[in-house]
Write a protein that holds these residues in place. Structure first.
Motif, PDB file in Angstrom:
ATOM      1  N   TYR A   1      -5.951   1.944  -7.699  1.00 26.20           N
ATOM      2  CA  TYR A   1      -5.834   3.055  -7.094  1.00 26.20           C
ATOM      3  C   TYR A   1      -7.017   3.901  -7.072  1.00 26.20           C
ATOM      4  O   TYR A   1      -6.895   5.325  -6.667  1.00 26.20           O
ATOM      5  CB  TYR A   1      -5.027   4.135  -8.239  1.00 26.20           C
ATOM      6  CG  TYR A   1      -5.298   3.950  -9.705  1.00 26.20           C
ATOM      7  CD1 TYR A   1      -5.460   2.520 -10.480  1.00 26.20           C
ATOM      8  CD2 TYR A   1      -6.401   4.730 -10.026  1.00 26.20           C
ATOM      9  CE1 TYR A   1      -6.128   2.692 -11.399  1.00 26.20           C
ATOM     10  CE2 TYR A   1      -6.862   5.249 -11.279  1.00 26.20           C
ATOM     11  CZ  TYR A   1      -6.639   3.780 -12.615  1.00 26.20           C
ATOM     12  OH  TYR A   1      -7.673   3.958 -13.257  1.00 26.20           O
ATOM     13  N   ALA A   2      -8.200   3.093  -6.721  1.00 20.55           N
ATOM     14  CA  ALA A   2      -9.169   3.731  -6.935  1.00 20.55           C
ATOM     15  C   ALA A   2     -10.088   3.640  -6.011  1.00 20.55           C
ATOM     16  O   ALA A   2     -10.304   2.100  -5.504  1.00 20.55           O
ATOM     17  CB  ALA A   2      -9.698   5.009  -8.050  1.00 20.55           C
ATOM     18  N   PRO A   3     -11.770   4.233  -5.266  1.00 25.15           N
ATOM     19  CA  PRO A   3     -12.196   3.228  -4.670  1.00 25.15           C
ATOM     20  C   PRO A   3     -11.968   1.832  -4.884  1.00 25.15           C
ATOM     21  O   PRO A   3     -13.126   2.279  -5.746  1.00 25.15           O
ATOM     22  CB  PRO A   3     -13.063   4.997  -3.599  1.00 25.15           C
ATOM     23  CG  PRO A   3     -12.613   5.625  -4.618  1.00 25.15           C
ATOM     24  CD  PRO A   3     -11.303   5.404  -5.398  1.00 25.15           C
TER      25      PRO A   3
ATOM     26  N   ALA B   1      -6.762   5.354   2.962  1.00 29.74           N
ATOM     27  CA  ALA B   1      -8.225   4.429   2.271  1.00 29.74           C
ATOM     28  C   ALA B   1      -8.756   3.909   2.743  1.00 29.74           C
ATOM     29  O   ALA B   1      -9.235   3.994   4.221  1.00 29.74           O
ATOM     30  CB  ALA B   1      -7.393   3.730   1.648  1.00 29.74           C
TER      31      ALA B   1
ATOM     32  N   ARG C   1     -10.683  12.558  -6.255  1.00 33.97           N
ATOM     33  CA  ARG C   1     -11.339  11.365  -5.265  1.00 33.97           C
ATOM     34  C   ARG C   1     -11.464  10.246  -6.057  1.00 33.97           C
ATOM     35  O   ARG C   1     -11.126   9.320  -5.613  1.00 33.97           O
ATOM     36  CB  ARG C   1     -13.087  12.426  -4.552  1.00 33.97           C
ATOM     37  CG  ARG C   1     -11.832  13.041  -3.290  1.00 33.97           C
ATOM     38  CD  ARG C   1     -12.932  12.934  -2.131  1.00 33.97           C
ATOM     39  NE  ARG C   1     -13.921  13.751  -2.378  1.00 33.97           N
ATOM     40  CZ  ARG C   1     -14.085  13.919  -1.180  1.00 33.97           C
ATOM     41  NH1 ARG C   1     -14.205  14.183   0.062  1.00 33.97           N
ATOM     42  NH2 ARG C   1     -15.540  15.105  -1.397  1.00 33.97           N
TER      43      ARG C   1
ATOM     44  N   ARG D   1      -2.955   5.294  -3.293  1.00 40.35           N
ATOM     45  CA  ARG D   1      -3.157   6.576  -3.286  1.00 40.35           C
ATOM     46  C   ARG D   1      -2.816   7.369  -3.850  1.00 40.35           C
ATOM     47  O   ARG D   1      -1.486   7.493  -3.000  1.00 40.35           O
ATOM     48  CB  ARG D   1      -4.298   6.487  -1.789  1.00 40.35           C
ATOM     49  CG  ARG D   1      -4.636   5.461  -1.531  1.00 40.35           C
ATOM     50  CD  ARG D   1      -6.131   5.130  -2.639  1.00 40.35           C
ATOM     51  NE  ARG D   1      -7.333   4.059  -2.578  1.00 40.35           N
ATOM     52  CZ  ARG D   1      -7.244   2.802  -3.135  1.00 40.35           C
ATOM     53  NH1 ARG D   1      -6.822   2.508  -4.543  1.00 40.35           N
ATOM     54  NH2 ARG D   1      -8.692   1.839  -2.983  1.00 40.35           N
TER      55      ARG D   1
ATOM     56  N   GLY E   1      -8.134   8.632  -6.774  1.00 36.84           N
ATOM     57  CA  GLY E   1      -7.478   8.037  -5.707  1.00 36.84           C
ATOM     58  C   GLY E   1      -7.039   8.963  -4.445  1.00 36.84           C
ATOM     59  O   GLY E   1      -5.839   8.600  -3.968  1.00 36.84           O
TER      60      GLY E   1
ATOM     61  N   TYR F   1       0.646  -1.321  -0.364  1.00 36.76           N
ATOM     62  CA  TYR F   1      -0.131  -0.273  -0.244  1.00 36.76           C
ATOM     63  C   TYR F   1       0.973   1.509   0.136  1.00 36.76           C
ATOM     64  O   TYR F   1       1.252   0.864   0.692  1.00 36.76           O
ATOM     65  CB  TYR F   1      -0.647   0.241   1.312  1.00 36.76           C
ATOM     66  CG  TYR F   1      -1.965   1.422   0.976  1.00 36.76           C
ATOM     67  CD1 TYR F   1      -2.759   1.849   0.679  1.00 36.76           C
ATOM     68  CD2 TYR F   1      -1.250   2.225   2.085  1.00 36.76           C
ATOM     69  CE1 TYR F   1      -3.812   2.164   0.692  1.00 36.76           C
ATOM     70  CE2 TYR F   1      -1.547   3.477   1.993  1.00 36.76           C
ATOM     71  CZ  TYR F   1      -3.471   3.581   1.566  1.00 36.76           C
ATOM     72  OH  TYR F   1      -4.787   4.628   1.353  1.00 36.76           O
TER      73      TYR F   1
ATOM     74  N   TYR G   1      -1.932  -1.577  -3.922  1.00 32.36           N
ATOM     75  CA  TYR G   1      -3.145  -0.270  -3.511  1.00 32.36           C
ATOM     76  C   TYR G   1      -2.451   0.883  -3.551  1.00 32.36           C
ATOM     77  O   TYR G   1      -1.031   0.816  -2.956  1.00 32.36           O
ATOM     78  CB  TYR G   1      -3.622  -0.448  -2.760  1.00 32.36           C
ATOM     79  CG  TYR G   1      -4.391  -1.719  -2.488  1.00 32.36           C
ATOM     80  CD1 TYR G   1      -5.875  -1.418  -2.836  1.00 32.36           C
ATOM     81  CD2 TYR G   1      -3.964  -2.861  -1.636  1.00 32.36           C
ATOM     82  CE1 TYR G   1      -6.462  -2.903  -2.485  1.00 32.36           C
ATOM     83  CE2 TYR G   1      -4.658  -4.162  -2.103  1.00 32.36           C
ATOM     84  CZ  TYR G   1      -5.819  -4.313  -2.027  1.00 32.36           C
ATOM     85  OH  TYR G   1      -7.030  -5.174  -1.989  1.00 32.36           O
TER      86      TYR G   1
ATOM     87  N   GLU H   1       1.574   5.755  -0.401  1.00 31.46           N
ATOM     88  CA  GLU H   1       0.525   6.537  -0.656  1.00 31.46           C
ATOM     89  C   GLU H   1       1.402   7.313  -0.687  1.00 31.46           C
ATOM     90  O   GLU H   1       2.306   8.033  -0.292  1.00 31.46           O
ATOM     91  CB  GLU H   1      -0.662   7.605   1.094  1.00 31.46           C
ATOM     92  CG  GLU H   1      -1.883   7.337   1.365  1.00 31.46           C
ATOM     93  CD  GLU H   1      -2.191   7.422   2.493  1.00 31.46           C
ATOM     94  OE1 GLU H   1      -1.383   8.517   3.100  1.00 31.46           O
ATOM     95  OE2 GLU H   1      -2.656   6.611   2.984  1.00 31.46           O
TER      96      GLU H   1
ATOM     97  N   VAL I   1      -6.927  10.964  -1.684  1.00 38.43           N
ATOM     98  CA  VAL I   1      -7.685  10.473  -0.189  1.00 38.43           C
ATOM     99  C   VAL I   1      -7.073  12.118   0.937  1.00 38.43           C
ATOM    100  O   VAL I   1      -7.424  11.574   1.842  1.00 38.43           O
ATOM    101  CB  VAL I   1      -7.355   9.465  -0.088  1.00 38.43           C
ATOM    102  CG1 VAL I   1      -8.184   7.927  -0.373  1.00 38.43           C
ATOM    103  CG2 VAL I   1      -6.102   8.834   0.032  1.00 38.43           C
TER     104      VAL I   1
END
Ligand code: 6MZ
Length: 357
Positions: free
Chosen positions: A135-137, A337, A181, A156, A184, A97, A154, A99, A186
């Motif tokens: 990369y997105a919700p 996320a 948003r 973000r 991705g 993950y 993942y 960010e 956040v």
């Protein structure tokens, strides 16, 4: 720690929450870009080469280097290239993950707007081919290749506000973050040279971002500035970065508020924000079970990696493998996320526990 232990740190799944895009560029890429600009006569390659290859840098020198890096990475296609490379580099050391934070830049001379800068970043993400990137919700977007089961990362984004910017420019970044948003984005980060500007300039934008549901992380206490540190903690950000120049009262407040801290060991030592690793606040916060996450900050500029940061923590503070694994896994609690991603990450760590213990 020996070589095998480093291999173990690489193989462990990891969560990276504090990485600046332009600080994470490979040296080889920066040198290649510098050579091209050198040939065009825009810069003197040999001067730039010395700066890029220098290993010890004070905080002041680091910000001079960022100005140089930004000259090398100005155009859209280079932004796309470095984004792809940086994501692939994190994936190659089993970051599960990421960010990634970056400052959207406007540059009228090359028709770059903050939005087109971010579109170039997104293009780089979509070009990643070594892993599948989420990369997105939930259910929105994943760049999966061939439908086969492969390693997954993942990603973000956090959009950074640079302390050199105006209130209006900061607000533009927040509005862009809100519009992106679904791609991705956040949260919002406040960064840049800590001796420049006043954080109150950005307060309206930061407040607006939070009201609209974005998460906030602030570079806090990279230099001694008690008034600012107190005000930043009172703002109740979702996380802070660094926390180097805290005094007793700041520690008390931080601990009682339980604000998670992004710890960047190598960065703090290299920039001399902390005098030696033995004096690093990681030890006290870890002992106090304060929420913590190990991060790289600028893996390119400081020639480090997330695995290297875990290895350093292990050798400096005597962390055993089980403790390192637990530290990496706990970071899931502090990601920006949604809960669905947290659950999936916990499942990844569970599978890895069986393999690594
Ligand atoms: C504060 C830092 C930083 O946004 O152009 N940045 N800000 N403290 C640090 N500690 C060393 N390291 C990096 O990435 C580079 C930018 O990130 C911020 C600075 O604003 C720098 O210009 P982007 O992708």
């Amino acid at each position: 720690m020996n070589r095998q232990d480093m291999e173990w740190c690489v193989s462990m799944p990891k969560v990276e929450l504090h990485a600046h895009l332009n600080g994470s560029v490979r040296d080889s890429t920066l040198l290649e870009l510098a050579r091209v600009l050198g040939e065009k006569g825009i810069i003197a390659f040999s001067d730039v080469e010395t700066v890029i290859m220098k290993s010890d840098r004070t905080l002041h020198e680091v910000f001079k280097l960022f100005d140089l890096i930004h000259i090398l990475t100005t155009d859209h296609s280079t932004v796309t290239r470095i984004t792809k490379e940086v994501i692939e580099d994190f994936a190659s050391e089993n970051v599960v993950y990421l960010e990634l934070r970056t400052t959207p830049k406007r540059n009228d001379s090359i028709r770059m707007s903050k939005r087109s800068y971010m579109e170039a970043v997104m293009e780089g993400l979509k070009a990643v081919s070594s892993v599948d990137v989420d990369y997105a919700p939930a259910g929105l977007k994943t760049n999966t290749f061939n439908g086969t089961t492969r390693k997954k990362l993942y990603v973000r984004f956090l959009l950074s506000i640079d302390r050199r910017e105006s209130t209006e420019a900061a607000m533009e970044t927040v509005k862009l973050a809100l519009e992106m948003r679904d791609s991705g984005v956040v949260g919002i980060d406040l960064s840049g040279n800590p001796i420049v500007g006043s954080w109150t300039t950005f307060l309206p934008a930061l407040k607006y971002a939070r009201e609209q549901g974005l998460c906030i992380t602030l570079h806090c206490g990279e230099v001694p500035n008690q008034e600012e540190i107190t005000a930043m903690l009172d703002f109740l950000p979702h996380r802070i970065g660094h926390a180097c120049c805290f005094e007793k009262e700041n520690w008390r407040k931080l601990k009682s508020l339980k604000i998670p801290v992004e710890i960047c060991l190598t960065s703090n030592i290299r920039t001399e924000t902390i005098s030696s690793i033995d004096n690093h606040h990681f030890a006290d916060l870890y002992k106090a079970k304060h929420p913590l996450v190990l991060c790289t900050d600028d893996s390119g500029v400081f020639s480090t990696s997330l695995s290297g940061e875990y290895r350093l923590a292990s050798s400096a503070f005597g962390l055993r493998k089980t403790e390192m694994f637990q530290l990496a896994e706990t970071a899931i609690d502090f990601i920006f996320a949604d809960d669905g991603v947290k659950e999936e990450l916990r499942a990844i760590f569970e599978v890895a526990t069986e393999k690594l213990h």
